[in-house]
Design a protein around this motif. Structure first.
Motif, PDB file in Angstrom:
ATOM      1  N   ALA A 132       0.838  -1.209   0.000  1.00 16.61           N
ATOM      2  CA  ALA A 132       0.000   0.000   0.000  1.00 16.61           C
ATOM      3  C   ALA A 132       0.870   1.254   0.000  1.00 16.61           C
ATOM      4  CB  ALA A 132      -0.928  -0.007   1.211  1.00 16.61           C
ATOM      5  N   LEU A 133       1.942   1.243   0.788  1.00 14.30           N
ATOM      6  CA  LEU A 133       2.852   2.386   0.848  1.00 14.30           C
ATOM      7  C   LEU A 133       3.478   2.658  -0.519  1.00 14.30           C
ATOM      8  CD1 LEU A 133       5.339   3.293   3.591  1.00 14.30           C
ATOM      9  CD2 LEU A 133       6.155   3.151   1.274  1.00 14.30           C
ATOM     10  N   THR A 134       4.035   1.625  -1.149  1.00 16.02           N
ATOM     11  CA  THR A 134       4.707   1.834  -2.439  1.00 16.02           C
ATOM     12  C   THR A 134       3.718   2.187  -3.541  1.00 16.02           C
ATOM     13  OG1 THR A 134       4.711  -0.552  -2.855  1.00 16.02           O
ATOM     14  CG2 THR A 134       6.701   0.394  -1.884  1.00 16.02           C
ATOM     15  N   HIS A 135       2.518   1.616  -3.494  1.00 16.56           N
ATOM     16  CA  HIS A 135       1.505   1.963  -4.499  1.00 16.56           C
ATOM     17  C   HIS A 135       1.104   3.435  -4.383  1.00 16.56           C
ATOM     18  CE1 HIS A 135      -1.702   1.398  -7.381  1.00 16.56           C
ATOM     19  NE2 HIS A 135      -2.517   2.016  -6.543  1.00 16.56           N
ATOM     20  N   PHE A 136       0.917   3.904  -3.156  1.00 18.92           N
ATOM     21  CA  PHE A 136       0.563   5.308  -2.951  1.00 18.92           C
ATOM     22  C   PHE A 136       1.657   6.215  -3.517  1.00 18.92           C
ATOM     23  CE2 PHE A 136       0.336   9.297  -0.611  1.00 18.92           C
ATOM     24  CZ  PHE A 136      -1.013   9.597  -0.671  1.00 18.92           C
ATOM     25  N   GLU A 137       2.922   5.895  -3.222  1.00  6.58           N
ATOM     26  CA  GLU A 137       4.030   6.705  -3.731  1.00  6.58           C
ATOM     27  C   GLU A 137       4.082   6.689  -5.251  1.00  6.58           C
ATOM     28  OE1 GLU A 137       7.109   6.380   0.059  1.00  6.58           O
ATOM     29  OE2 GLU A 137       7.368   5.004  -1.635  1.00  6.58           O
ATOM     30  N   LYS A 138       3.845   5.531  -5.867  1.00  7.46           N
ATOM     31  CA  LYS A 138       3.839   5.439  -7.339  1.00  7.46           C
ATOM     32  C   LYS A 138       2.732   6.298  -7.937  1.00  7.46           C
ATOM     33  CE  LYS A 138       5.705   0.787  -7.699  1.00  7.46           C
ATOM     34  NZ  LYS A 138       5.381  -0.627  -7.958  1.00  7.46           N
ATOM     35  N   GLU A 139       1.544   6.188  -7.349  1.00  8.09           N
ATOM     36  CA  GLU A 139       0.410   6.972  -7.854  1.00  8.09           C
ATOM     37  C   GLU A 139       0.639   8.468  -7.661  1.00  8.09           C
ATOM     38  OE1 GLU A 139      -2.783   6.040  -9.475  1.00  8.09           O
ATOM     39  OE2 GLU A 139      -1.150   4.686  -9.991  1.00  8.09           O
ATOM     40  N   LEU A 157      10.275  11.094  -5.669  1.00  8.96           N
ATOM     41  CA  LEU A 157       9.603  11.995  -4.732  1.00  8.96           C
ATOM     42  C   LEU A 157      10.610  12.659  -3.799  1.00  8.96           C
ATOM     43  CD1 LEU A 157       6.458   9.852  -3.851  1.00  8.96           C
ATOM     44  CD2 LEU A 157       6.495  11.986  -5.157  1.00  8.96           C
ATOM     45  N   ARG A 158      11.591  11.902  -3.336  1.00  7.77           N
ATOM     46  CA  ARG A 158      12.611  12.462  -2.444  1.00  7.77           C
ATOM     47  C   ARG A 158      13.379  13.587  -3.157  1.00  7.77           C
ATOM     48  NH1 ARG A 158      14.271  10.154   2.155  1.00  7.77           N
ATOM     49  NH2 ARG A 158      13.637   8.067   1.536  1.00  7.77           N
ATOM     50  N   ALA A 160      12.313  15.415  -5.745  1.00  8.52           N
ATOM     51  CA  ALA A 160      11.421  16.533  -6.068  1.00  8.52           C
ATOM     52  C   ALA A 160      11.004  17.329  -4.833  1.00  8.52           C
ATOM     53  CB  ALA A 160      10.188  16.021  -6.794  1.00  8.52           C
ATOM     54  N   LEU A 161      10.795  16.627  -3.712  1.00  5.35           N
ATOM     55  CA  LEU A 161      10.258  17.281  -2.509  1.00  5.35           C
ATOM     56  C   LEU A 161      11.333  17.650  -1.489  1.00  5.35           C
ATOM     57  CD1 LEU A 161       7.138  14.984  -1.997  1.00  5.35           C
ATOM     58  CD2 LEU A 161       7.255  17.165  -3.224  1.00  5.35           C
ATOM     59  N   GLY A 162      12.542  17.188  -1.702  1.00  7.56           N
ATOM     60  CA  GLY A 162      13.613  17.483  -0.758  1.00  7.56           C
ATOM     61  C   GLY A 162      13.806  16.390   0.263  1.00  7.56           C
ATOM     62  N   ASN A 163      12.723  15.891   0.826  1.00  9.08           N
ATOM     63  CA  ASN A 163      12.772  14.761   1.753  1.00  9.08           C
ATOM     64  C   ASN A 163      11.376  14.175   1.867  1.00  9.08           C
ATOM     65  OD1 ASN A 163      11.414  16.602   3.299  1.00  9.08           O
ATOM     66  ND2 ASN A 163      12.956  16.772   4.884  1.00  9.08           N
ATOM     67  N   LEU A 164      11.270  13.052   2.536  1.00  7.45           N
ATOM     68  CA  LEU A 164       9.986  12.408   2.764  1.00  7.45           C
ATOM     69  C   LEU A 164       9.684  12.442   4.260  1.00  7.45           C
ATOM     70  CD1 LEU A 164      10.332   9.334   0.375  1.00  7.45           C
ATOM     71  CD2 LEU A 164       9.174  11.492  -0.062  1.00  7.45           C
ATOM     72  N   PRO A 165       8.412  12.384   4.637  1.00  2.71           N
ATOM     73  CA  PRO A 165       8.069  12.421   6.067  1.00  2.71           C
ATOM     74  C   PRO A 165       8.789  11.324   6.853  1.00  2.71           C
ATOM     75  CG  PRO A 165       6.101  12.691   4.736  1.00  2.71           C
ATOM     76  CD  PRO A 165       7.219  12.342   3.786  1.00  2.71           C
ATOM     77  N   PRO A 166       9.162  11.615   8.104  1.00  2.00           N
ATOM     78  CA  PRO A 166       9.940  10.662   8.900  1.00  2.00           C
ATOM     79  C   PRO A 166       9.193   9.365   9.224  1.00  2.00           C
ATOM     80  CG  PRO A 166       9.296  12.548  10.226  1.00  2.00           C
ATOM     81  CD  PRO A 166       8.922  12.860   8.809  1.00  2.00           C
ATOM     82  N   GLN A 167       7.879   9.354   9.119  1.00  7.61           N
ATOM     83  CA  GLN A 167       7.118   8.134   9.396  1.00  7.61           C
ATOM     84  C   GLN A 167       7.523   6.992   8.468  1.00  7.61           C
ATOM     85  OE1 GLN A 167       5.652  11.144   8.910  1.00  7.61           O
ATOM     86  NE2 GLN A 167       3.835  11.367  10.164  1.00  7.61           N
TER      87      GLN A 167
END
Length: 193
Positions: A132-139, A157-158, A160-167
């Motif tokens: 579910a995590l990887t599918h959300f990131e792909k979408e 995403l990393r 483009a956005l600079g970083n990803l949430p720590p969760q």
């Protein structure tokens, strides 16, 4: 006053009696509203505002700031199963934080709203998973126009956005196979139990 449908992505105490409610709405994108008196026991908002709820809401836009006034919220989907499991809650929060990081406030993003709604519904019914995590990131990468067939969505995403949430790191550790017993059990060990 503006009517719309929104998903609660974050709740922040403002005063002893009021809350700031962060929404990802269908028509206005990411907005913040003040729910005055929401923390009082007899508030009209009592039981209507919690993480990951989808609500029909009525709000008044502010002329001076990005903090609007919430007039009414009626939940249509509560997703209570998410809040009963820590990993599911962490994954749902990751989805919300990643979207908050990827979009600008007060800008409609109906396709992203639909992605978040579908993702939260999936976690509510099927539980949290690495898939579910990887599918959300792909979408998300696809919708933002960042998808690449050769590069993982997480990397794109990393960048483009600079970083990803720590969760994300906590989730990856949770989804990793248990490594506490690296060797197969010896048949003679079964007799000792």
């Amino acid at each position: 006053m503006e009517p719309t449908e929104g998903i609660i992505t974050r709740l922040t105490p403002l005063t002893e009696t009021s809350l700031i409610v962060h929404w990802f709405t269908e028509d206005a994108g990411l907005i913040k509203t003040v729910a005055k008196g929401a923390r009082r026991p007899k508030s009209p908002f009592a039981g209507r505002l919690d993480l990951f709820f989808t609500c029909s809401l009525l709000w008044s836009p502010s002329r001076r700031s990005d903090l609007h006034t919430l007039r009414e919220a009626i939940p249509s989907t509560t997703r209570s199963t998410i809040r009963q499991n820590y990993t599911a809650t962490l994954l749902a929060a990751y989805f919300c934080r990643l979207l908050e990081h990827a979009v600008e406030g007060d800008h409609p993003e109906p396709e992203l709203h639909d992605l978040l709604r579908r993702a939260l519904d999936h976690v509510d019914t099927s539980g949290a998973s690495l898939r579910a995590l990887t599918h959300f990131e792909k979408e998300l990468a696809r919708i933002l126009g960042l998808a690449s067939p050769r590069i993982r969505a997480e990397t794109v995403l990393r960048e483009a956005l600079g970083n990803l949430p720590p969760q994300r790191e906590s989730l990856l550790a949770t989804f990793a196979p248990d490594r506490s017993f690296p060797f197969p059990e010896h048949p003679s060990d079964r007799n000792k139990l």
